[in-house]
Design a protein around this motif. Sequence first.
Motif, PDB file in Angstrom:
ATOM      1  N   LEU A  29       0.782  -1.097  -0.383  1.00 23.44           N
ATOM      2  CA  LEU A  29      -0.457  -0.071   0.266  1.00 23.44           C
ATOM      3  C   LEU A  29       0.779   1.598  -0.215  1.00 23.44           C
ATOM      4  O   LEU A  29       0.225   2.183  -0.583  1.00 23.44           O
ATOM      5  CB  LEU A  29      -0.610  -0.111   1.268  1.00 23.44           C
ATOM      6  CG  LEU A  29      -1.695  -0.859   1.223  1.00 23.44           C
ATOM      7  CD1 LEU A  29      -3.040  -0.907   2.416  1.00 23.44           C
ATOM      8  CD2 LEU A  29      -2.468  -1.095  -0.263  1.00 23.44           C
ATOM      9  N   TYR A  30       1.880   1.425   0.518  1.00 24.05           N
ATOM     10  CA  TYR A  30       2.783   2.283   0.745  1.00 24.05           C
ATOM     11  C   TYR A  30       3.650   2.373  -0.721  1.00 24.05           C
ATOM     12  O   TYR A  30       3.733   3.899  -1.207  1.00 24.05           O
ATOM     13  CB  TYR A  30       3.889   2.137   1.768  1.00 24.05           C
ATOM     14  CG  TYR A  30       3.380   2.001   3.229  1.00 24.05           C
ATOM     15  CD1 TYR A  30       2.788   3.220   3.513  1.00 24.05           C
ATOM     16  CD2 TYR A  30       4.651   1.843   4.573  1.00 24.05           C
ATOM     17  CE1 TYR A  30       2.079   3.133   5.088  1.00 24.05           C
ATOM     18  CE2 TYR A  30       4.067   2.037   5.469  1.00 24.05           C
ATOM     19  CZ  TYR A  30       2.877   2.603   6.042  1.00 24.05           C
ATOM     20  OH  TYR A  30       2.794   2.605   6.856  1.00 24.05           O
ATOM     21  N   ALA A  31       3.459   1.046  -1.568  1.00 23.22           N
ATOM     22  CA  ALA A  31       4.435   1.437  -2.675  1.00 23.22           C
ATOM     23  C   ALA A  31       3.474   2.230  -4.253  1.00 23.22           C
ATOM     24  O   ALA A  31       3.549   3.073  -4.351  1.00 23.22           O
ATOM     25  CB  ALA A  31       4.822   0.401  -3.481  1.00 23.22           C
ATOM     26  N   LEU A  32       2.217   1.949  -3.524  1.00 21.15           N
ATOM     27  CA  LEU A  32       0.850   2.798  -4.611  1.00 21.15           C
ATOM     28  C   LEU A  32       1.042   3.785  -3.807  1.00 21.15           C
ATOM     29  O   LEU A  32       0.859   4.696  -4.903  1.00 21.15           O
ATOM     30  CB  LEU A  32      -0.122   2.030  -4.410  1.00 21.15           C
ATOM     31  CG  LEU A  32      -0.895   0.281  -4.696  1.00 21.15           C
ATOM     32  CD1 LEU A  32      -1.688  -0.799  -4.547  1.00 21.15           C
ATOM     33  CD2 LEU A  32      -0.584   0.303  -6.203  1.00 21.15           C
ATOM     34  N   ALA A  33       0.562   4.622  -2.802  1.00 18.49           N
ATOM     35  CA  ALA A  33       0.643   5.685  -2.183  1.00 18.49           C
ATOM     36  C   ALA A  33       1.981   6.216  -3.117  1.00 18.49           C
ATOM     37  O   ALA A  33       2.276   7.867  -3.704  1.00 18.49           O
ATOM     38  CB  ALA A  33       1.003   6.054  -0.589  1.00 18.49           C
ATOM     39  N   ASN A  34       3.120   5.924  -3.130  1.00 20.31           N
ATOM     40  CA  ASN A  34       4.026   6.554  -3.291  1.00 20.31           C
ATOM     41  C   ASN A  34       4.565   6.481  -5.029  1.00 20.31           C
ATOM     42  O   ASN A  34       4.498   8.006  -5.223  1.00 20.31           O
ATOM     43  CB  ASN A  34       5.641   5.313  -3.428  1.00 20.31           C
ATOM     44  CG  ASN A  34       6.623   6.320  -3.871  1.00 20.31           C
ATOM     45  OD1 ASN A  34       6.641   7.708  -3.599  1.00 20.31           O
ATOM     46  ND2 ASN A  34       8.155   5.649  -4.401  1.00 20.31           N
ATOM     47  N   SER A  56      -3.217   5.420   3.342  1.00 20.06           N
ATOM     48  CA  SER A  56      -2.888   4.279   3.156  1.00 20.06           C
ATOM     49  C   SER A  56      -2.448   3.264   4.789  1.00 20.06           C
ATOM     50  O   SER A  56      -3.162   2.203   4.763  1.00 20.06           O
ATOM     51  CB  SER A  56      -1.925   4.074   2.545  1.00 20.06           C
ATOM     52  OG  SER A  56      -1.413   4.683   1.362  1.00 20.06           O
ATOM     53  N   ASP A  57      -2.266   4.178   5.626  1.00 15.96           N
ATOM     54  CA  ASP A  57      -2.096   3.341   7.282  1.00 15.96           C
ATOM     55  C   ASP A  57      -3.769   3.102   7.229  1.00 15.96           C
ATOM     56  O   ASP A  57      -4.141   1.722   8.323  1.00 15.96           O
ATOM     57  CB  ASP A  57      -1.939   4.277   7.970  1.00 15.96           C
ATOM     58  CG  ASP A  57      -0.151   4.314   7.882  1.00 15.96           C
ATOM     59  OD1 ASP A  57       0.027   3.326   7.233  1.00 15.96           O
ATOM     60  OD2 ASP A  57       0.010   5.161   8.426  1.00 15.96           O
ATOM     61  N   ARG A  58      -4.555   3.210   7.569  1.00 13.03           N
ATOM     62  CA  ARG A  58      -6.009   3.498   7.707  1.00 13.03           C
ATOM     63  C   ARG A  58      -7.255   1.900   6.858  1.00 13.03           C
ATOM     64  O   ARG A  58      -7.630   1.628   7.100  1.00 13.03           O
ATOM     65  CB  ARG A  58      -6.682   4.751   7.840  1.00 13.03           C
ATOM     66  CG  ARG A  58      -7.196   5.199   9.173  1.00 13.03           C
ATOM     67  CD  ARG A  58      -7.571   6.625   9.141  1.00 13.03           C
ATOM     68  NE  ARG A  58      -7.936   7.257   8.026  1.00 13.03           N
ATOM     69  CZ  ARG A  58      -7.337   8.451   8.644  1.00 13.03           C
ATOM     70  NH1 ARG A  58      -6.535   8.526   8.192  1.00 13.03           N
ATOM     71  NH2 ARG A  58      -7.642   9.056   6.388  1.00 13.03           N
ATOM     72  N   PHE A  59      -6.526   2.341   5.283  1.00 10.25           N
ATOM     73  CA  PHE A  59      -6.684   1.133   4.544  1.00 10.25           C
ATOM     74  C   PHE A  59      -5.773  -0.045   5.051  1.00 10.25           C
ATOM     75  O   PHE A  59      -7.589  -0.956   4.477  1.00 10.25           O
ATOM     76  CB  PHE A  59      -6.226   1.477   3.551  1.00 10.25           C
ATOM     77  CG  PHE A  59      -6.900   1.055   1.879  1.00 10.25           C
ATOM     78  CD1 PHE A  59      -8.591   1.143   2.096  1.00 10.25           C
ATOM     79  CD2 PHE A  59      -6.784   0.115   1.445  1.00 10.25           C
ATOM     80  CE1 PHE A  59      -9.158  -0.689   1.220  1.00 10.25           C
ATOM     81  CE2 PHE A  59      -7.260  -0.441  -0.248  1.00 10.25           C
ATOM     82  CZ  PHE A  59      -8.581  -0.839   0.300  1.00 10.25           C
TER      83      PHE A  59
END
Length: 184
Positions: A29-34, A56-59
């Motif tokens: 999810l962090y990679a998608l956010a990035n 991203s953390d909440r999702f």
Amino acid sequence: MNEVLRHRIDATFAHYDVNGNGAIELADLYALANRLLQALGEPASSERGRELIETSDRFWDTLVEACDADRDGRITPQEYREAMAAVFVDVERFDDMFLEAAESLLAIVDANGDGHVEANEFAVLLKARGLSEAECATAFAHLDTDGDGTISLQEYVDAVHEYYTNPAEDTPGSWLYPASLQPA
């Protein structure tokens, strides 16, 4: 489960499994956010960047709660498939799981902050997910169901819900992801 819907769930699993290791993890999810931050030209330390990381953390927390049956911090394809089938049958659980994330994503890509996501703004989100310019334009045209030149939160949420629940090929939700993600 219908073959089309199963394929769509599997395709979105593959989308979330950014590193391709066969499981969805927080790092994915962090990679998608990035990817999205890079597409926006936004540093992670900016207000919008921090908001996207928090989203991203909440999702992730929501995904783990709904999908990670064995609580090992990794979501397998089977766990994801079973949870998505259950979540999308129950509209209330769908809203709990996806509404906040969808709202946050649309707010982040609303570059001019006018509360309306225009085609060029929506394209940034979809390109970060791997869609081409043509696929972005096609998706936008079908998701803008009221024809006002913008995508509202409700239009987006309706399309996501429809993508997972309605196997028809001519609905707005069926255009959410490119044809390459649809079954042959």
